[in-house]
Design a protein around this motif. Sequence first.
Motif, PDB file in Angstrom:
ATOM      1  N   GLY A   1      -3.717 -43.449  28.618  1.00  8.61           N
ATOM      2  CA  GLY A   1      -3.921 -42.033  28.361  1.00  8.61           C
ATOM      3  C   GLY A   1      -4.376 -41.783  26.939  1.00  8.61           C
ATOM      4  O   GLY A   1      -5.286 -42.435  26.429  1.00  8.61           O
ATOM      5  N   ALA A   2      -3.731 -40.839  26.289  1.00 12.06           N
ATOM      6  CA  ALA A   2      -4.116 -40.482  24.925  1.00 12.06           C
ATOM      7  C   ALA A   2      -3.354 -41.287  23.864  1.00 12.06           C
ATOM      8  O   ALA A   2      -3.511 -41.040  22.667  1.00 12.06           O
ATOM      9  CB  ALA A   2      -3.862 -38.994  24.696  1.00 12.06           C
ATOM     10  N   LYS A   3      -2.559 -42.250  24.282  1.00 10.61           N
ATOM     11  CA  LYS A   3      -1.749 -43.015  23.338  1.00 10.61           C
ATOM     12  C   LYS A   3      -2.576 -44.118  22.678  1.00 10.61           C
ATOM     13  O   LYS A   3      -3.502 -44.670  23.276  1.00 10.61           O
ATOM     14  CB  LYS A   3      -0.547 -43.636  24.048  1.00 10.61           C
ATOM     15  CG  LYS A   3       0.456 -42.607  24.555  1.00 10.61           C
ATOM     16  CD  LYS A   3       1.647 -43.294  25.202  1.00 10.61           C
ATOM     17  CE  LYS A   3       2.676 -42.283  25.678  1.00 10.61           C
ATOM     18  NZ  LYS A   3       3.831 -42.948  26.330  1.00 10.61           N
TER      19      LYS A   3
END
Length: 425
Positions: free
Chosen positions: A390-392
């Motif tokens: 994801g956005a990690k």
Amino acid sequence: FRSAKDAASIVIWGANPSASAPHQHKHWIRETPAKIVVVDPVKHPTAAAAHLHLQLFPGSDATLAFAIAHVLRREGMIDRAFLAAHAVGWEELEPEIARCTPEWAAPITGVPAAQIEEAARLFGAGPALLWMGQGLQRQPTGGNVFRAVAMLSALKGDFAKPGAGFLFLNGGGRRGLDGDTVEAPHLRAKPKRTASHMDLIRLLSDAEQSRALITWNINIAASNPRQAELQARLRREDLFHVAIDCFATDTTDFADFILPAASFLEFDDLVSPYFHLSLSAQVKATDAIGESLPNQEIFRRMARAMGFTEPELFEDDATILDTLARQAGLKDFASLKAKATVDLAPDPVPLFPDLAFPTPSGKIELKSARAEADGHPALPLPHADPRPSGAKLRWRSPAAPWRMNSSYHEDAKSAEKIGAETMLL
């Protein structure tokens, strides 16, 4: 390092000599005929100057090590006679290595299969030196990573010969220094207890096990894992905390008492390097500032204030330094000061020259019963940490090239060289 001239290749895995050991960067990279292979997620100057840089995804080191081992096995570069005579567990490990192809490892590590094969051939072609950096262990599965990477030297039988072996840290024992001289184990009223930094939060959570804490030459509030939890434990009202340091740090903020320590410029000492089999004299350059004292004098005064009378606790610096110098084969500390640094052996010392290993079996334990008894896998695993989803993002924060961790942060010239903090995505 002095045996680099005899190596066919040097693999620097998880170390950045350009910042942390510039003398090695200069001499290994520029002066050795050996092929240099660097394994590191960061393209630092040592990696940029290497013959080959394997820029792997963070946390995939063990997977890469198994893929390199696969190529060594496939191309007949494994010393099976050495393993039969001097290792335990090869038979169980080989089937796992057999399945770990470079093609399998490439998408997991981010390193192209062709580069994995090239690195394996360079490493397998002759005597190889393997340098495992201290940063390599500082990840969630650092123990498994070290076992997987270190096995590469074992598979080749790269011991007891010039230009071969692996390097992590050298202890004082290899220089003839007797740790019992410093620790005086005969004074212990109870058996010695040690604790890992990974267990510090658990220990500080138990008031029965930890009623007092002394921190010296260390900044645990900034450098230890799980900082929020650790700092909560350091705030315990019933924890008596004494911090000894040259400067105010995150850790001294939590201390009940702060004792000012002298810097290394303000007292004589004996320096046992991490890597070289040498000794150096640390020679006092100036008097200590204000009320600051060398660590050892602080502990002598604490022992006196606590009512101890054992003479070992009050031995002066000169006597200690002369004793250690003689253990290393020198006349005294003054003779070391006259030379500044001495190599303790005229020629490079091969790693494990007698092929006797400090394990229960006396052999290289690719399969470890002790590890298994501690709840770890008996064999190293080709593990890789999951990629961020994801956005990690996975954050890496290497030390700045102009200082060692938080030391010298107060120096204006260093701060000017470092400049503004930057982030690279």
